[in-house]
Design an enzyme around this catalytic site. Structure first.
Site, PDB file in Angstrom:
ATOM      1  N   CYS A 193      32.796  36.971  32.767  1.00  0.00           N
ATOM      2  CA  CYS A 193      31.428  36.507  33.059  1.00  0.00           C
ATOM      3  C   CYS A 193      30.445  37.480  32.420  1.00  0.00           C
ATOM      4  O   CYS A 193      30.643  38.698  32.465  1.00  0.00           O
ATOM      5  CB  CYS A 193      31.183  36.439  34.559  1.00  0.00           C
ATOM      6  SG  CYS A 193      29.530  35.812  34.972  1.00  0.00           S
ATOM      7  N   GLU A 229      41.993  31.989  37.190  1.00  0.00           N
ATOM      8  CA  GLU A 229      42.654  31.697  38.445  1.00  0.00           C
ATOM      9  C   GLU A 229      41.995  30.516  39.148  1.00  0.00           C
ATOM     10  O   GLU A 229      40.788  30.320  39.062  1.00  0.00           O
ATOM     11  CB  GLU A 229      42.558  32.927  39.327  1.00  0.00           C
ATOM     12  CG  GLU A 229      43.557  32.914  40.446  1.00  0.00           C
ATOM     13  CD  GLU A 229      43.525  34.235  41.165  1.00  0.00           C
ATOM     14  OE1 GLU A 229      44.468  35.012  40.996  1.00  0.00           O
ATOM     15  OE2 GLU A 229      42.566  34.492  41.898  1.00  0.00           O
TER      16      GLU A 229
HETATM   17  N1  SAH Z   1      29.041  33.012  39.081  1.00  0.00           N
HETATM   18  C1  SAH Z   1      28.830  32.186  40.190  1.00  0.00           C
HETATM   19  C2  SAH Z   1      30.112  31.619  40.770  1.00  0.00           C
HETATM   20  C3  SAH Z   1      31.287  32.519  40.838  1.00  0.00           C
HETATM   21  S1  SAH Z   1      31.148  33.884  41.915  1.00  0.00           S
HETATM   22  C4  SAH Z   1      28.017  32.928  41.248  1.00  0.00           C
HETATM   23  O1  SAH Z   1      27.801  34.119  41.119  1.00  0.00           O
HETATM   24  O2  SAH Z   1      27.576  32.269  42.190  1.00  0.00           O
HETATM   25  C5  SAH Z   1      31.358  33.082  43.504  1.00  0.00           C
HETATM   26  C6  SAH Z   1      30.862  33.892  44.686  1.00  0.00           C
HETATM   27  O3  SAH Z   1      31.666  35.065  44.910  1.00  0.00           O
HETATM   28  C7  SAH Z   1      29.454  34.389  44.479  1.00  0.00           C
HETATM   29  O4  SAH Z   1      28.649  34.135  45.594  1.00  0.00           O
HETATM   30  C8  SAH Z   1      29.665  35.851  44.297  1.00  0.00           C
HETATM   31  O5  SAH Z   1      28.511  36.541  44.641  1.00  0.00           O
HETATM   32  C9  SAH Z   1      30.837  36.151  45.198  1.00  0.00           C
HETATM   33  N2  SAH Z   1      31.471  37.446  44.910  1.00  0.00           N
HETATM   34  C10 SAH Z   1      31.588  38.048  43.732  1.00  0.00           C
HETATM   35  N3  SAH Z   1      32.193  39.237  43.848  1.00  0.00           N
HETATM   36  C11 SAH Z   1      32.463  39.389  45.160  1.00  0.00           C
HETATM   37  C12 SAH Z   1      33.079  40.433  45.917  1.00  0.00           C
HETATM   38  N4  SAH Z   1      33.541  41.543  45.349  1.00  0.00           N
HETATM   39  N5  SAH Z   1      33.199  40.256  47.245  1.00  0.00           N
HETATM   40  C13 SAH Z   1      32.769  39.116  47.822  1.00  0.00           C
HETATM   41  N6  SAH Z   1      32.179  38.118  47.150  1.00  0.00           N
HETATM   42  C14 SAH Z   1      32.023  38.245  45.838  1.00  0.00           C
HETATM   43 FE1  SF4 Z   2      30.543  37.524  39.278  1.00  0.00          FE
HETATM   44 FE2  SF4 Z   2      27.890  37.551  39.058  1.00  0.00          FE
HETATM   45 FE3  SF4 Z   2      29.401  36.353  37.189  1.00  0.00          FE
HETATM   46 FE4  SF4 Z   2      29.165  35.230  39.633  1.00  0.00          FE
HETATM   47  S1  SF4 Z   2      27.528  35.565  38.122  1.00  0.00           S
HETATM   48  S2  SF4 Z   2      31.088  35.529  38.441  1.00  0.00           S
HETATM   49  S3  SF4 Z   2      29.094  37.055  40.915  1.00  0.00           S
HETATM   50  S4  SF4 Z   2      29.335  38.522  37.635  1.00  0.00           S
END
Ligand code: SAH
Ligand code: SF4
Length: 390
Positions: free
Chosen positions: A111, A91
């Site tokens: 991921c 997405e």
């Molecule tokens: N993998 C990278 C980028 C993608 S996730 C990372 O973790 O930074 C992007 C952001 O969305 C991250 O800060 C992550 O912690 C947040 N995120 C993931 N799941 C979430 C959720 N259920 N509610 C709010 N933020 C979330």
């Molecule tokens: Fe989600 Fe963690 Fe992967 Fe970021 S690193 S996409 S928060 S599982």
């Protein structure tokens, strides 16, 4: 075998052109046609010789992603679901703001990091996206938004890219790097270095590589002020604990001393949202003579209201608790923002899952809320921390 020209940054495009016996400047022409003008068909590239156009058609394509669905929110947010083959989809979300547009881009289908609060993490890892698949999200969004006719001639739709869609971008580094370079290239999207943000859960060696190769804005998903808690939320912390992560962040800024790191912190009720934990976070990042080991980190904190999904067993912190937490940071002079929901009516996903991925862990489709950042600190405090918000 045909190649996908979306896979190439300008250097690779130049090598490709030279391989065809063409001059280097042809690469610039191709780059401009594809990325600036959104051309797909070589026949449309009218300033290329006919012989070159037909040569290109034999060996290359401009291969976009197939759109599975497009949803437009009443607030202007647009969410696309792209097919990446074999039952995988990713997405991409466009968030319009008054003076700019932000695109949230995915780097992987699924991921492998497996954060406890993240639906993408629960879903498991399917595969890395190619450079072409990463850049195709921007290519498509930019040119389809332009085609929708709401922009002035010459105005671009997207001037901010955040790698906050599905996946851990620094675990797909070799595909990410040419994509970042194309985003920054003046012959392509010409985005400023500070308006392209890589968000990472903390792949320390790759933070160091990124600093050397392409020091764009960096967001680090911290979520906890101590290793014990972070180990349980972000499993990668066992490999790269907070101290190493923050050291890598500080080092990152040596390449761009006027920048700051954005620390993302997902607010989980009763897990990481207490006043004591806010104080511990201040201790971690604050410049202080007593904190010699860390010496402080120029940063801004982004508090993200948790977007719940059933399998997580976690809950969103109540707004008052988020305020109290923010207040502690604010009182310590740390610029703090709380993300505001965008695109609710179309389930536009923030950082957590976007799209359905071939299901490795039997996790199901999830809800998602797109968010933007709303400052909660005083203008004076904000003025001390320069640079754009991701
Ligand atoms: N993998 C990278 C980028 C993608 S996730 C990372 O973790 O930074 C992007 C952001 O969305 C991250 O800060 C992550 O912690 C947040 N995120 C993931 N799941 C979430 C959720 N259920 N509610 C709010 N933020 C979330
Ligand atoms: Fe989600 Fe963690 Fe992967 Fe970021 S690193 S996409 S928060 S599982």
């Amino acid at each position: 075998m045909t190649v996908n020209l979306l896979d190439y940054d300008l250097e690779a495009m130049t090598a490709f052109c030279e391989g065809l016996g063409e001059k280097r400047f042809r690469a610039v022409q191709l780059f401009r046609w594809i990325h600036q003008r959104g051309a797909r068909r070589f026949d449309d590239m009218t300033d290329l010789a006919k012989s070159l156009r037909s040569k290109l058609a034999d060996v290359a394509v401009v291969q976009p992603l197939q759109v599975l669905s497009e949803h437009r929110s009443t607030d202007g947010t647009v969410k696309w679901l792209f097919d990446v083959g074999q039952g995988n989809a990713v997405e991409t979300v466009f968030i319009p703001e008054t003076d700019r547009g932000t695109l949230c881009v995915s780097s992987q289908a699924g991921c492998a990091v497996g954060c406890r609060f993240c639906s993408t993490g629960h879903q498991g890892f399917s595969r890395n996206l190619s450079t072409g698949e990463i850049i195709a999200q921007l290519w498509f969004a930019e040119h389809s938004l332009r085609a929708s006719g709401q922009l002035l001639p010459g105005q671009r739709a997207i001037d901010n890219v955040v790698m906050m869609g599905m996946g851990e971008p620094l675990q797909n580094y070799s595909a990410l790097l040419p994509a970042l370079r194309t985003m920054l290239d003046d012959h392509a999207y010409g985005l400023s270095r500070r308006r392209v943000t890589v968000s990472t859960s903390g792949v320390v060696p790759m933070i160091e590589r990124l600093q050397q190769d392409c020091p764009v804005a960096l967001a680090v998903s911290l979520h906890a002020p101590d290793d014990h808690l972070r180990d349980s939320l972000v499993p990668l912390n066992k490999k790269y604990p907070i101290r190493e992560l923050l050291a890598a962040c500080r080092n990152y800024l040596t390449a761009a001393p006027r920048d700051f790191i954005t620390l993302e912190y997902c607010m989980l009720d009763g897990v990481n949202d207490s006043v004591e934990q806010a104080q511990a976070l201040v201790q971690l990042v604050q410049t202080s003579p007593h904190n010699r080991a860390l010496q402080g980190l120029p940063c801004k904190v982004n508090l993200i209201p948790f977007n719940p999904f059933p399998a997580s067993g976690l809950h969103r912190s109540p707004p008052d608790q988020v305020k109290r937490f923010a207040q502690v940071l604010q009182d310590a002079g740390i610029v703090t923002t709380v993300r505001k929901t965008r695109g609710d009516d179309i389930d536009a996903a923030c950082g957590q899952l976007a799209g359905e991925v071939q299901d490795r862990t039997q996790a199901r489709e999830r809800l998602a809320l797109r968010r933007i950042d709303v400052p909660v600190v005083s203008a004076t405090a904000a003025a001390h921390q320069r640079g754009p918000s991701p």
